[in-house]
Design a protein around this motif. Structure first.
Motif, PDB file in Angstrom:
ATOM      1  N   MET A 386       2.692 -14.126 -11.059  1.00  0.00           N
ATOM      2  CA  MET A 386       2.218 -13.361  -9.904  1.00  0.00           C
ATOM      3  C   MET A 386       0.811 -13.762  -9.493  1.00  0.00           C
ATOM      4  SD  MET A 386       3.226  -9.456 -10.576  1.00  0.00           S
ATOM      5  CE  MET A 386       4.522  -9.220 -11.746  1.00  0.00           C
TER       6      MET A 386
ATOM      7  N   TYR B  26       7.261 -11.479  -5.215  1.00  0.00           N
ATOM      8  CA  TYR B  26       6.064 -12.180  -5.680  1.00  0.00           C
ATOM      9  C   TYR B  26       6.338 -13.685  -5.763  1.00  0.00           C
ATOM     10  CZ  TYR B  26       7.961 -12.126 -10.498  1.00  0.00           C
ATOM     11  OH  TYR B  26       8.721 -12.285 -11.618  1.00  0.00           O
ATOM     12  N   LYS B  67       5.608 -12.903   0.883  1.00  0.00           N
ATOM     13  CA  LYS B  67       5.438 -12.926  -0.580  1.00  0.00           C
ATOM     14  C   LYS B  67       3.969 -12.753  -0.947  1.00  0.00           C
ATOM     15  CE  LYS B  67       9.473 -15.363  -2.195  1.00  0.00           C
ATOM     16  NZ  LYS B  67      10.052 -16.553  -2.785  1.00  0.00           N
ATOM     17  N   GLU B  69       0.833 -13.162  -4.075  1.00  0.00           N
ATOM     18  CA  GLU B  69       0.309 -13.581  -5.383  1.00  0.00           C
ATOM     19  C   GLU B  69      -0.933 -12.739  -5.632  1.00  0.00           C
ATOM     20  OE1 GLU B  69       1.337 -18.156  -6.283  1.00  0.00           O
ATOM     21  OE2 GLU B  69      -0.140 -17.871  -4.703  1.00  0.00           O
ATOM     22  N   SER B  80       0.631  -4.545  -3.600  1.00  0.00           N
ATOM     23  CA  SER B  80       1.065  -5.846  -3.077  1.00  0.00           C
ATOM     24  C   SER B  80       2.576  -5.828  -2.825  1.00  0.00           C
ATOM     25  CB  SER B  80       0.770  -6.963  -4.073  1.00  0.00           C
ATOM     26  OG  SER B  80      -0.585  -7.005  -4.385  1.00  0.00           O
ATOM     27  N   SER B  81       3.310  -5.377  -3.819  1.00  0.00           N
ATOM     28  CA  SER B  81       4.762  -5.317  -3.695  1.00  0.00           C
ATOM     29  C   SER B  81       5.155  -4.389  -2.546  1.00  0.00           C
ATOM     30  CB  SER B  81       5.359  -4.822  -5.015  1.00  0.00           C
ATOM     31  OG  SER B  81       6.714  -4.538  -4.866  1.00  0.00           O
TER      32      SER B  81
END
Lengths: 394, 166
Positions: A386, B26, B67, B69, B80-81
């Motif tokens: 990630m 991700y 996506k 990171e 983030s997700s």
């Protein structure tokens, strides 16, 4: 899911023998140590008996031990009490740059009151150089406070050397032994310690009991004024059950600490060697020389940092897998700044964010370590997937 | 675990932990149309958001793929997700309307000291869209320009604050 507790530096569970020793003092022998009647005197006796056990453990006299509510209180009393009692001698206090927050914050507060604070640097392993102590002492220095062992990275400081330097210079020496008490033999006389802090809940005793050793003749003011308990140094009704538990915990340590220490060292060294095989992993604190035991490191402490990973995420992922450990220290879990201990050791802030402290204890088995070693690389791999920095070179 | 989903371990909601455990979307998008990079590693949170833009049947531009990171704490990874879930399939103008409270709500709440993570997620999306517009020489609205400048300014302030550490 089975839980594996690997956060013994944060706190320990009370030993069942400790709990058993404490119970009568909650409801049955509940007397106030200041009462003249038999119930009160029975309590007083138990208190003095506990004091004797603990005094013997560090080669102190019973009257040199005062019980407090916590190591934080002991450290506050040591710094502020010495500062205010010795104002006419000077206003300069020396501490290390990796002390526990209760020393750091007390020093910060004293600075606001007009005291001068010097923070000693540490080397990359967290060691204070005793030569630096000598250099830092001035004519108006009243106190040097250097912890015995780091709560975060397990570094054992050369306190006997520092004690000698302070004695020769006529300056009081205090050491916070919260993490080492019980694990490393302490002789306050031989080590030239004037004040020493220890805590019950780090050695399988209950929470709510700490101690401050104050050497005979040391000039100090109390923090709490009132009924005059603890020789006037700590007014408050005595928390007898916790103190009795503390003494019991010390008794248990007296008998078995050598054997337990070598067991922990074996587990710790296996853990360190195996974790360091994970790519991009680094050890914080004193190194593990090949073929030898780690010198100057607490028997139960391992602390790592992992490239491209943030510590909180790592700790929470481990928790989701039943493994309980921490980032730098338990106290730092709600703060957002990287650990000042790791920064003082020269780590970059981004690297200090990726730290993990694993502290072992009595219930830790080899099986637990094996499970951790199975889970940890997978978690690190997932978190790195990630991370935006995974392709960077260190 | 009690019914009260707002507190788990005293810090995070059950939803936050679930999201953290199994985050969506991700990784990196190769040849992304826009990339938003926010956060500061010294503070411990860095978020990169990649978007792929396509037109829907009506001819509106939508976020076809997204996506992330992220280097950061539980909250940073969860937000983030969540922002990728909220933005995926939306038209760009809808996506730009996502606010930090939408992210927080979707997560069943965040500890106050972690609110900045939800801001970071929203900022990353804004920056990704801005980057897409800039690269494709599209008209940038005054509102978007302002937001972009604010994000950049805050970035500078933080960088300055941590200069001594870097």
């Amino acid at each position: 899911m089975k839980k594996i507790y690997l956060d013994y530096a944060a706190t320990t569970p009370a030993d069942p023998r400790v709990v058993k020793a404490m119970l009568p003092f909650l409801a049955e022998k509940f007397g106030n140590t200041m009462s003249l009647h038999a119930l009160g005197q029975e309590a007083k006796l138990a208190l003095e008996n506990s004091r004797q056990i603990i005094a013997d453990f560090i080669n102190a006299k019973p009257k040199e031990i005062i019980f407090t509510g916590s190591a934080t209180e002991s450290n506050n009393t040591a710094l502020k009490g010495i500062a205010f009692a010795n104002k006419q001698k000077g206003n300069h206090i020396i501490i290390s740059s990796i002390e526990h927050p209760c020393i750091m914050e007390s020093a910060k507060w004293l600075k606001l009151q007009g005291f001068e604070i010097t923070k000693l640097p540490v080397d990359k392993y967290g060691l204070v150089n005793s030569v630096d102590v000598k250099k830092a002492i001035k004519s108006h220095t009243i106190l040097v406070s250097v912890m015995h062992a780091s709560n975060e990275i397990g570094t054992i400081e050369p306190i006997a050397e520092i004690g000698k330097i302070c004695k020769d210079a006529g300056v009081y020496f205090h050491t916070d032994a919260s993490q080492s008490f019980g694990k490393i033999p302490i002789d306050v006389k031989k080590m030239n310690i004037d004040l020493l802090t220890a805590s019950s809940h780090k050695i399988y005793g209950p929470k709510g009991a700490g101690l401050l050793y104050i050497g005979n003749g040391v000039k100090i003011e109390p923090l709490l004024h009132g009924g005059g308990q603890e020789n006037g140094m700590r007014s408050s009704t005595i928390n007898l059950a916790s103190i009795v538990g503390f003494a019991k915990a010390v008794e248990i340590y007296k008998k078995g600490f050598k054997k337990e220490n070598s067991r922990l060292i074996k587990l710790r060294d296996k853990l360190i060697k195996s974790v360091l095989k994970i790519k991009g992993s680094h050890l914080n604190g004193p190194p593990l020389p090949a073929g030898r035991q780690a010198k100057n490191r607490l028997s139960n402490n391992a602390n790592f940092w992992f490239e491209f990973i943030e510590g909180e995420s790592l700790v929470m992922q481990l928790d989701l897998h039943g493994i309980e450990c921490s980032t730098g220290s338990a106290c730092s879990s709600v703060k957002l700044e990287p650990s000042y201990t790791l920064l003082a050791c020269g780590l970059k802030p981004q690297d200090a964010h990726g730290s993990l402290r694993i502290s072992l204890g009595r219930q830790t088995t080899e099986k637990d370590i094996n499970y951790l070693l199975k889970v940890l690389p997978k978690i690190i791999k997932q978190l790195r997937l990630m991370s935006p920095f995974k392709n960077e070179k260190k | 675990m009690k019914k009260n989903n707002n507190i788990c371990g005293g810090l995070y909601t059950q939803k936050v932990l679930e999201t953290f455990k199994n985050p969506h979307n991700y990784g990196k998008i190769k040849n992304a149309d826009g990339v938003g990079k926010v956060g500061n590693i010294v503070c411990g949170d860095v978020m990169w958001l990649y978007i792929k833009v396509e037109k829907n049947k009506k001819g509106e531009e939508i976020i076809k793929d997204i996506k992330f990171e992220t280097f950061g704490c539980v909250a940073a990874i969860s937000t983030s997700s969540t922002i990728t879930d909220l933005a995926k399939g939306k038209t760009i103008s809808q996506a730009l309307k996502i606010e930090k409270n939408d992210v927080i709500k979707k997560l069943g709440g965040l500890p106050f000291i972690k609110y900045h993570c939800s801001v970071l997620a929203v900022d990353a999306l804004i920056e990704a869209v801005y980057d897409y517009f800039l690269k494709n020489k599209k008209k940038i609205s005054q509102d978007l320009q302002k937001k972009h400048e604010k994000i950049q300014k805050e970035k500078e302030i933080i960088e300055k604050r941590y200069e001594k550490w870097a």
